[in-house]
Structures are given as structure tokens and as C-alpha cells.
Design a protein around this motif. Structure first.
Motif, PDB file in Angstrom:
ATOM      1  N   ASN A  34       0.856  -1.193   0.000  1.00 33.31           N
ATOM      2  CA  ASN A  34       0.000   0.000   0.000  1.00 33.31           C
ATOM      3  C   ASN A  34       0.890   1.241   0.000  1.00 33.31           C
ATOM      4  O   ASN A  34       2.110   1.137   0.012  1.00 33.31           O
ATOM      5  CB  ASN A  34      -0.936  -0.029   1.207  1.00 33.31           C
ATOM      6  CG  ASN A  34      -0.164  -0.127   2.500  1.00 33.31           C
ATOM      7  OD1 ASN A  34       0.540   0.791   2.889  1.00 33.31           O
ATOM      8  ND2 ASN A  34      -0.252  -1.273   3.158  1.00 33.31           N
ATOM      9  N   ALA A  78       2.782  -8.940   7.233  1.00 32.06           N
ATOM     10  CA  ALA A  78       1.920  -8.763   8.412  1.00 32.06           C
ATOM     11  C   ALA A  78       2.262  -9.801   9.480  1.00 32.06           C
ATOM     12  O   ALA A  78       2.304  -9.492  10.670  1.00 32.06           O
ATOM     13  CB  ALA A  78       0.457  -8.883   8.001  1.00 32.06           C
ATOM     14  N   CYS A  82       3.491  -9.060  13.178  1.00 36.34           N
ATOM     15  CA  CYS A  82       2.755  -9.570  14.329  1.00 36.34           C
ATOM     16  C   CYS A  82       3.695 -10.276  15.300  1.00 36.34           C
ATOM     17  O   CYS A  82       3.667 -10.012  16.509  1.00 36.34           O
ATOM     18  CB  CYS A  82       1.655 -10.530  13.860  1.00 36.34           C
ATOM     19  SG  CYS A  82       0.549 -11.018  15.187  1.00 36.34           S
ATOM     20  N   ALA A 102      -1.388  -4.953   5.762  1.00 31.54           N
ATOM     21  CA  ALA A 102      -2.237  -5.533   4.712  1.00 31.54           C
ATOM     22  C   ALA A 102      -3.335  -6.363   5.353  1.00 31.54           C
ATOM     23  O   ALA A 102      -3.082  -7.118   6.286  1.00 31.54           O
ATOM     24  CB  ALA A 102      -1.398  -6.415   3.784  1.00 31.54           C
ATOM     25  N   ASP A 103      -4.571  -6.182   4.890  1.00 30.77           N
ATOM     26  CA  ASP A 103      -5.681  -6.959   5.429  1.00 30.77           C
ATOM     27  C   ASP A 103      -5.743  -8.351   4.794  1.00 30.77           C
ATOM     28  O   ASP A 103      -6.293  -9.275   5.383  1.00 30.77           O
ATOM     29  CB  ASP A 103      -7.006  -6.229   5.177  1.00 30.77           C
ATOM     30  CG  ASP A 103      -7.102  -4.942   5.976  1.00 30.77           C
ATOM     31  OD1 ASP A 103      -6.562  -4.900   7.101  1.00 30.77           O
ATOM     32  OD2 ASP A 103      -7.716  -3.976   5.474  1.00 30.77           O
ATOM     33  N   TYR A 104      -5.179  -8.464   3.598  1.00 29.75           N
ATOM     34  CA  TYR A 104      -5.177  -9.739   2.883  1.00 29.75           C
ATOM     35  C   TYR A 104      -3.802  -9.988   2.286  1.00 29.75           C
ATOM     36  O   TYR A 104      -3.090  -9.055   1.932  1.00 29.75           O
ATOM     37  CB  TYR A 104      -6.210  -9.730   1.736  1.00 29.75           C
ATOM     38  CG  TYR A 104      -7.620  -9.563   2.226  1.00 29.75           C
ATOM     39  CD1 TYR A 104      -8.379 -10.663   2.616  1.00 29.75           C
ATOM     40  CD2 TYR A 104      -8.197  -8.293   2.322  1.00 29.75           C
ATOM     41  CE1 TYR A 104      -9.678 -10.515   3.080  1.00 29.75           C
ATOM     42  CE2 TYR A 104      -9.488  -8.129   2.794  1.00 29.75           C
ATOM     43  CZ  TYR A 104     -10.224  -9.244   3.174  1.00 29.75           C
ATOM     44  OH  TYR A 104     -11.495  -9.090   3.638  1.00 29.75           O
ATOM     45  N   ARG A 105      -3.461 -11.249   2.184  1.00 31.82           N
ATOM     46  CA  ARG A 105      -2.202 -11.655   1.552  1.00 31.82           C
ATOM     47  C   ARG A 105      -2.520 -12.768   0.566  1.00 31.82           C
ATOM     48  O   ARG A 105      -3.533 -13.463   0.733  1.00 31.82           O
ATOM     49  CB  ARG A 105      -1.220 -12.167   2.614  1.00 31.82           C
ATOM     50  CG  ARG A 105      -1.737 -13.403   3.330  1.00 31.82           C
ATOM     51  CD  ARG A 105      -0.699 -14.054   4.227  1.00 31.82           C
ATOM     52  NE  ARG A 105      -1.325 -15.121   5.001  1.00 31.82           N
ATOM     53  CZ  ARG A 105      -1.570 -16.351   4.538  1.00 31.82           C
ATOM     54  NH1 ARG A 105      -1.232 -16.690   3.298  1.00 31.82           N
ATOM     55  NH2 ARG A 105      -2.162 -17.243   5.301  1.00 31.82           N
ATOM     56  N   LYS A 127      -7.050 -13.788   4.626  1.00 29.83           N
ATOM     57  CA  LYS A 127      -7.023 -12.699   5.590  1.00 29.83           C
ATOM     58  C   LYS A 127      -5.754 -12.783   6.431  1.00 29.83           C
ATOM     59  O   LYS A 127      -5.304 -13.872   6.770  1.00 29.83           O
ATOM     60  CB  LYS A 127      -8.256 -12.813   6.499  1.00 29.83           C
ATOM     61  CG  LYS A 127      -8.911 -11.481   6.716  1.00 29.83           C
ATOM     62  CD  LYS A 127     -10.187 -11.583   7.480  1.00 29.83           C
ATOM     63  CE  LYS A 127     -10.296 -10.349   8.353  1.00 29.83           C
ATOM     64  NZ  LYS A 127     -11.428 -10.440   9.263  1.00 29.83           N
ATOM     65  N   THR A 128      -5.201 -11.630   6.751  1.00 29.35           N
ATOM     66  CA  THR A 128      -4.033 -11.608   7.648  1.00 29.35           C
ATOM     67  C   THR A 128      -4.521 -11.519   9.089  1.00 29.35           C
ATOM     68  O   THR A 128      -5.694 -11.265   9.349  1.00 29.35           O
ATOM     69  CB  THR A 128      -3.143 -10.392   7.352  1.00 29.35           C
ATOM     70  OG1 THR A 128      -3.937  -9.214   7.509  1.00 29.35           O
ATOM     71  CG2 THR A 128      -2.563 -10.440   5.952  1.00 29.35           C
ATOM     72  N   ASP A 130      -5.076  -9.763  12.634  1.00 27.45           N
ATOM     73  CA  ASP A 130      -5.223  -8.376  13.111  1.00 27.45           C
ATOM     74  C   ASP A 130      -4.289  -8.216  14.308  1.00 27.45           C
ATOM     75  O   ASP A 130      -4.557  -8.713  15.402  1.00 27.45           O
ATOM     76  CB  ASP A 130      -6.673  -8.077  13.494  1.00 27.45           C
ATOM     77  CG  ASP A 130      -6.884  -6.579  13.747  1.00 27.45           C
ATOM     78  OD1 ASP A 130      -6.029  -5.946  14.391  1.00 27.45           O
ATOM     79  OD2 ASP A 130      -7.908  -6.044  13.292  1.00 27.45           O
ATOM     80  N   LYS A 158     -13.778   1.050  15.478  1.00 24.57           N
ATOM     81  CA  LYS A 158     -12.488   0.374  15.669  1.00 24.57           C
ATOM     82  C   LYS A 158     -12.044   0.440  17.129  1.00 24.57           C
ATOM     83  O   LYS A 158     -11.475  -0.522  17.648  1.00 24.57           O
ATOM     84  CB  LYS A 158     -11.421   0.985  14.747  1.00 24.57           C
ATOM     85  CG  LYS A 158     -11.631   0.561  13.298  1.00 24.57           C
ATOM     86  CD  LYS A 158     -10.733   1.267  12.301  1.00 24.57           C
ATOM     87  CE  LYS A 158     -11.215   0.937  10.885  1.00 24.57           C
ATOM     88  NZ  LYS A 158     -10.485   1.664   9.842  1.00 24.57           N
ATOM     89  N   LYS A 162     -11.601  -3.240  18.768  1.00 28.88           N
ATOM     90  CA  LYS A 162     -10.236  -3.660  19.151  1.00 28.88           C
ATOM     91  C   LYS A 162      -9.938  -3.270  20.599  1.00 28.88           C
ATOM     92  O   LYS A 162      -8.793  -3.375  21.036  1.00 28.88           O
ATOM     93  CB  LYS A 162      -9.204  -3.034  18.195  1.00 28.88           C
ATOM     94  CG  LYS A 162      -9.459  -3.362  16.708  1.00 28.88           C
ATOM     95  CD  LYS A 162      -8.343  -2.896  15.785  1.00 28.88           C
ATOM     96  CE  LYS A 162      -8.818  -2.774  14.356  1.00 28.88           C
ATOM     97  NZ  LYS A 162      -7.903  -3.331  13.349  1.00 28.88           N
TER      98      LYS A 162
END
Ligand code: CTP
Ligand code: CA
Length: 220
Positions: A34, A78, A82, A102-105, A127-128, A130, A158, A162
Motif C-alpha cells: 500500500n 503482516a 505480528c 495488509a488486510d489480505y495476503r 485474511k491476515t 489483526d 475500531k 479492538k
């Protein structure tokens, strides 16, 4: 003689900051990423350092110089971010997630370079994790939210989902707040849903305003 920023009010504290946009491999030469420059997270890290904190900067940024006297942990994906965040927050007082994760890989990265054919190509995405939702413990947790619409509503959701102590939300379409700039205009929303609309400031000063709130939470 020298004076620390805000009189060294973060002395003795360990602050973990994440920065940059993660890159998720498609094959050995391609990634999904991104437009995050990493400048916001680096500015938070520098501001915390200048107030006397021990700073760990988990960075997926490309091309930014390592800030002096900051413990930089370079990561790319990600999952790597993490793992580093979970390890380094074990003895931390605060986590500030400025990274654009990234939300997706790609579900699986190809071992060899994908060759072009005459057909279109689809890539299955998974999905990665969170990171912010996963990293919980006895430390202050701050998120960022870049929104293109419904800024406050989305950012509040959010904070709730979270269980954040604070979120810094910014409208990516607002003047001076674009990717790669040295300024940012953010709205701070805390866990009690109090809203503080900050003016356009340098990213370093935005970092200090966020840290002011973190210091208040340490005191409370
Ligand atoms: N974040 C994270 N791990 C992810 C995605 C986001 O830790 N896999 C963190 C970001 O670093 C940021 C906060 O969560 O501090 C909000 O990120 P954002 O992308 O705005 O929110 P999402 O929950 O991913 O929702 P969406 O992208 O759909 O708006
Ligand atoms: Ca996201």
C-alpha cells in the motif's frame, strides 16, 4: 546541557511503535502493498525517544533512515510484524500501531516467478492476522485509522472492536494529510469516545499530542 522533550516524561517507559506498509509476497519478485510511507510511525518513534522513552520501532517502511537511538526491528509481512510486536510488547508500557498492515495476503506465494499467459489471472487472498486486536496485555494500546469516508463513525467502531485506549483517525482526502507528507490532520478518539479534532500539524507534533494522551493514561 540539554533538555528532553516534554521534560522527559517518558523516561523509564518502553514504547513499541509500528510503521510502514507491509508487503505480502505473490511470487519471488512481486508483492501486494500500500502507499504508506512510514513517516507517521517514524515521527511517533522520534517524539517518544526525545521524551526519554526506550523505543522499539517495528518497521515495514522502505527507504527511511533508521532514527538514531531507536531499536529498529525490520519486517516485511503482516505475520512478521505480528510476531515482532507480540515479542516486543511483552515488557512494553504502550503499543502505537501506525503501520498500514495488509488486510489480505496471497493465500500462497508462488515458489517461482509467475509467467504471463494469454489469460487473465486471479490471485486467491487470505485474511491476515489483526495485530492490534491480538496484541493485548498490560499496556496502553493506540491505533491509527485512515478513512476515506465516515471518519468518526468508522474510527469509533475500531476503538470498540479492538478495545483501544486511543485511536488517531485521519481523512486521507483532507489537504496536507496525504501519503508521504510531513504533516497530518488527525482526530483523536479515546475509549470513552471523547473526540479531539487536532489542526494540521507536523507528524512529529501529532506524535507528541498522541504521547501526551499516553502519558495521561500512565498517570491515571
Ligand atoms: N491493524 C492491525 N492488523 C491488521 C490490520 C490493521 O494491527 N491486520 C491496525 C492498524 O495498524 C491500525 C488499526 O489496526 O492501527 C486500524 O487499521 P485499519 O486498516 O484502519 O482498520 P481495519 O481494522 O483493518 O479495518 P478496515 O481496513 O476495513 O477499515
Ligand atoms: Ca485495514
Amino acid at each position: 546541557a540539554y533538555t528532553l522533550g516534554r521534560n522527559g516524561d517518558l523516561k523509564g517507559r518502553t514504547i513499541v511503535v509500528s510503521a510502514g506498509g507491509t508487503a505480502e509476497p505473490i511470487d519471488p519478485v512481486r508483492v501486494i502493498t500500500n502507499h504508506s510511507s512510514g513517516k507517521m510511525g517514524y515521527a511517533v518513534a522520534e517524539a517518544a525517544r526525545d521524551r526519554g522513552a526506550r523505543v522499539v520501532l517495528v518497521s515495514a517502511a522502505k527507504g527511511l533512515p533508521n532514527p538514531p537511538l531507536v531499536d529498529v526491528v525490520p519486517v516485511s509481512t503482516a505475520q512478521q510484524m505480528c510476531d515482532a510486536v507480540l515479542a516486543r510488547t511483552e515488557d512494553a508500557d504502550a503499543l502505537i500501531m501506525a503501520a498500514a498492515v495488509a488486510d489480505y495476503r496471497p493465500l500462497s506465494a508462488a515458489d517461482q516467478k509467475i509467467k504471463k499467459t494469454d489469460d487473465d489471472l486471479s490471485i486467491a487472498l487470505a485474511k491476515t492476522v489483526d495485530i492490534l486486536a491480538t496484541a493485548r496485555g498490560d499496556f496502553v494500546r493506540v491505533g491509527f485509522a485512515a478513512e476515506s469516508e465516515n471518519l468518526v463513525e468508522n474510527a469509533r467502531a475500531k476503538v470498540a472492536s479492538k478495545s483501544l485506549d486511543l485511536i488517531a483517525a485521519n481523512d486521507i482526502t483532507s489537504e496536507g494529510s496525504g501519503f508521504g507528507t510531513d504533516t497530518n490532520r488527525v482526530t483523536l478518539i479515546d475509549r470513552d469516545m471523547n473526540i479531539d479534532e487536532l489542526p494540521l500539524l507536523t507528524k512529529y507534533e501529532v506524535g507528541n499530542r498522541i504521547l501526551d494522551r499516553v502519558v495521561q493514561m500512565f498517570r491515571a
